[in-house]
Design a protein around this motif. Structure first.
Motif, PDB file in Angstrom:
ATOM      1  N   TRP A 101       0.832  -1.199   0.000  1.00 58.16           N
ATOM      2  CA  TRP A 101       0.000   0.000   0.000  1.00 58.16           C
ATOM      3  C   TRP A 101       0.873   1.258   0.000  1.00 58.16           C
ATOM      4  CZ3 TRP A 101      -1.025   3.524   4.136  1.00 58.16           C
ATOM      5  CH2 TRP A 101      -2.080   4.420   3.884  1.00 58.16           C
ATOM      6  N   PHE A 110     -13.950  -5.214   7.063  1.00 62.03           N
ATOM      7  CA  PHE A 110     -12.490  -5.108   7.164  1.00 62.03           C
ATOM      8  C   PHE A 110     -12.125  -3.828   7.917  1.00 62.03           C
ATOM      9  CE2 PHE A 110      -8.489  -3.482   5.267  1.00 62.03           C
ATOM     10  CZ  PHE A 110      -7.622  -4.518   5.611  1.00 62.03           C
ATOM     11  N   ASN A 111     -12.732  -2.700   7.521  1.00 61.02           N
ATOM     12  CA  ASN A 111     -12.465  -1.428   8.188  1.00 61.02           C
ATOM     13  C   ASN A 111     -12.853  -1.491   9.667  1.00 61.02           C
ATOM     14  OD1 ASN A 111     -11.467  -0.293   5.866  1.00 61.02           O
ATOM     15  ND2 ASN A 111     -13.314   0.856   5.387  1.00 61.02           N
ATOM     16  N   GLN A 112     -13.980  -2.109   9.964  1.00 58.01           N
ATOM     17  CA  GLN A 112     -14.425  -2.241  11.357  1.00 58.01           C
ATOM     18  C   GLN A 112     -13.429  -3.072  12.164  1.00 58.01           C
ATOM     19  OE1 GLN A 112     -16.981  -0.556  12.783  1.00 58.01           O
ATOM     20  NE2 GLN A 112     -17.070   0.419  10.779  1.00 58.01           N
ATOM     21  N   SER A 113     -12.908  -4.114  11.566  1.00 59.38           N
ATOM     22  CA  SER A 113     -11.895  -4.934  12.255  1.00 59.38           C
ATOM     23  C   SER A 113     -10.623  -4.131  12.518  1.00 59.38           C
ATOM     24  CB  SER A 113     -11.561  -6.178  11.421  1.00 59.38           C
ATOM     25  OG  SER A 113     -12.678  -7.026  11.331  1.00 59.38           O
ATOM     26  N   LEU A 114     -10.199  -3.348  11.535  1.00 58.78           N
ATOM     27  CA  LEU A 114      -9.014  -2.515  11.732  1.00 58.78           C
ATOM     28  C   LEU A 114      -9.242  -1.493  12.848  1.00 58.78           C
ATOM     29  CD1 LEU A 114      -7.836  -1.847   8.063  1.00 58.78           C
ATOM     30  CD2 LEU A 114      -6.779  -3.362   9.744  1.00 58.78           C
ATOM     31  N   LEU A 115     -10.432  -0.899  12.879  1.00 60.91           N
ATOM     32  CA  LEU A 115     -10.747   0.064  13.942  1.00 60.91           C
ATOM     33  C   LEU A 115     -10.677  -0.581  15.316  1.00 60.91           C
ATOM     34  CD1 LEU A 115     -13.664   2.050  12.273  1.00 60.91           C
ATOM     35  CD2 LEU A 115     -11.416   2.957  12.956  1.00 60.91           C
ATOM     36  N   GLU A 125      -7.351   8.726  -2.390  1.00 55.05           N
ATOM     37  CA  GLU A 125      -8.641   8.041  -2.281  1.00 55.05           C
ATOM     38  C   GLU A 125      -8.870   7.117  -3.468  1.00 55.05           C
ATOM     39  OE1 GLU A 125     -11.354  11.280  -1.576  1.00 55.05           O
ATOM     40  OE2 GLU A 125     -10.899  11.295   0.571  1.00 55.05           O
ATOM     41  N   ASP A 149      -6.672   4.128  -2.906  1.00 58.18           N
ATOM     42  CA  ASP A 149      -7.279   3.274  -1.875  1.00 58.18           C
ATOM     43  C   ASP A 149      -8.388   2.413  -2.458  1.00 58.18           C
ATOM     44  OD1 ASP A 149      -5.714   3.997   0.270  1.00 58.18           O
ATOM     45  OD2 ASP A 149      -7.262   5.148   1.301  1.00 58.18           O
ATOM     46  N   PHE A 165      -7.897  -1.643  -2.475  1.00 56.50           N
ATOM     47  CA  PHE A 165      -8.760  -2.487  -1.639  1.00 56.50           C
ATOM     48  C   PHE A 165      -9.976  -3.044  -2.375  1.00 56.50           C
ATOM     49  CE2 PHE A 165      -6.406   0.066   1.473  1.00 56.50           C
ATOM     50  CZ  PHE A 165      -5.927  -0.938   2.296  1.00 56.50           C
ATOM     51  N   LEU A 214     -15.251  -4.814   2.445  1.00 59.22           N
ATOM     52  CA  LEU A 214     -14.449  -3.651   2.844  1.00 59.22           C
ATOM     53  C   LEU A 214     -14.926  -3.060   4.166  1.00 59.22           C
ATOM     54  CD1 LEU A 214     -12.152  -1.698   2.252  1.00 59.22           C
ATOM     55  CD2 LEU A 214     -13.781  -0.302   0.959  1.00 59.22           C
ATOM     56  N   SER A 215     -16.228  -2.893   4.336  1.00 61.45           N
ATOM     57  CA  SER A 215     -16.742  -2.303   5.576  1.00 61.45           C
ATOM     58  C   SER A 215     -16.409  -3.163   6.803  1.00 61.45           C
ATOM     59  CB  SER A 215     -18.249  -2.058   5.470  1.00 61.45           C
ATOM     60  OG  SER A 215     -18.711  -1.421   6.625  1.00 61.45           O
TER      61      SER A 215
END
Length: 153
Positions: A27, A139-144, A122, A125, A129, A136-137
């Motif tokens: 990335w 995944f983002n929640q897991s990263l948060l 953006e 990104d 991804f 994706l959503s």
């Protein structure tokens, strides 16, 4: 002959840390390609974006505000902001009530380069991804969750 080394994971592909490192390197390589033409490093972009975001809500953004928003070391932020000031992307002015603080503002040139960088990053990104598609959503929640759990370590 040394004793055989024992690994917890059966292979590197079972290690979340290894995989995160690989994804991060790929990335960052992609972002470097889009930021180099704008004369920005990834760190400079992150701090400019933090400043841009904070400036939407506050006219007196300080270096500490930027460091907190970017979850970055204050000394590193100071050095990078100095570089951004030399590039004429930001200005630093005296704070009206705190004599120790400086108010950091985007210059017109800084706002232009930040807008170009945001559009490019953006887009990068979304492309990078895109393989996650509808995942994706989550995944983002897991990263948060990972960020929140480890933020104050």
């Amino acid at each position: 002959m040394p004793k055989e080394i024992e690994f917890h994971f059966k292979s590197p592909n079972d290690s979340p840390g290894y995989l995160l490192g690989q994804v991060t390197m790929l990335w960052q390589r992609k972002l470097k390609m889009v930021l180099d033409p704008l004369n920005l490093t990834q760190t400079q972009f992150v701090l400019l974006a933090a400043l841009g975001w904070l400036s939407k809500k506050n006219n007196a953004v300080t270096q500490i505000d930027i460091a907190n928003q970017a979850n970055a070391d204050r000394m590193m932020v100071s050095k990078v902001l100095r570089t951004l000031e030399e590039k004429k992307f930001i200005s630093r002015q005296e704070h009206q009530t705190d004599t120790r603080a400086k108010v950091i503002k985007l210059t017109n040139e800084g706002a232009k380069v930040l807008q170009k960088a945001l559009t490019s990053v953006e887009s990068a990104d979304i492309d990078f991804f895109s393989v996650l598609d509808k995942k994706l959503s989550p995944f983002n929640q897991s990263l948060l969750k990972v960020i929140e759990q480890n933020k104050n370590d």
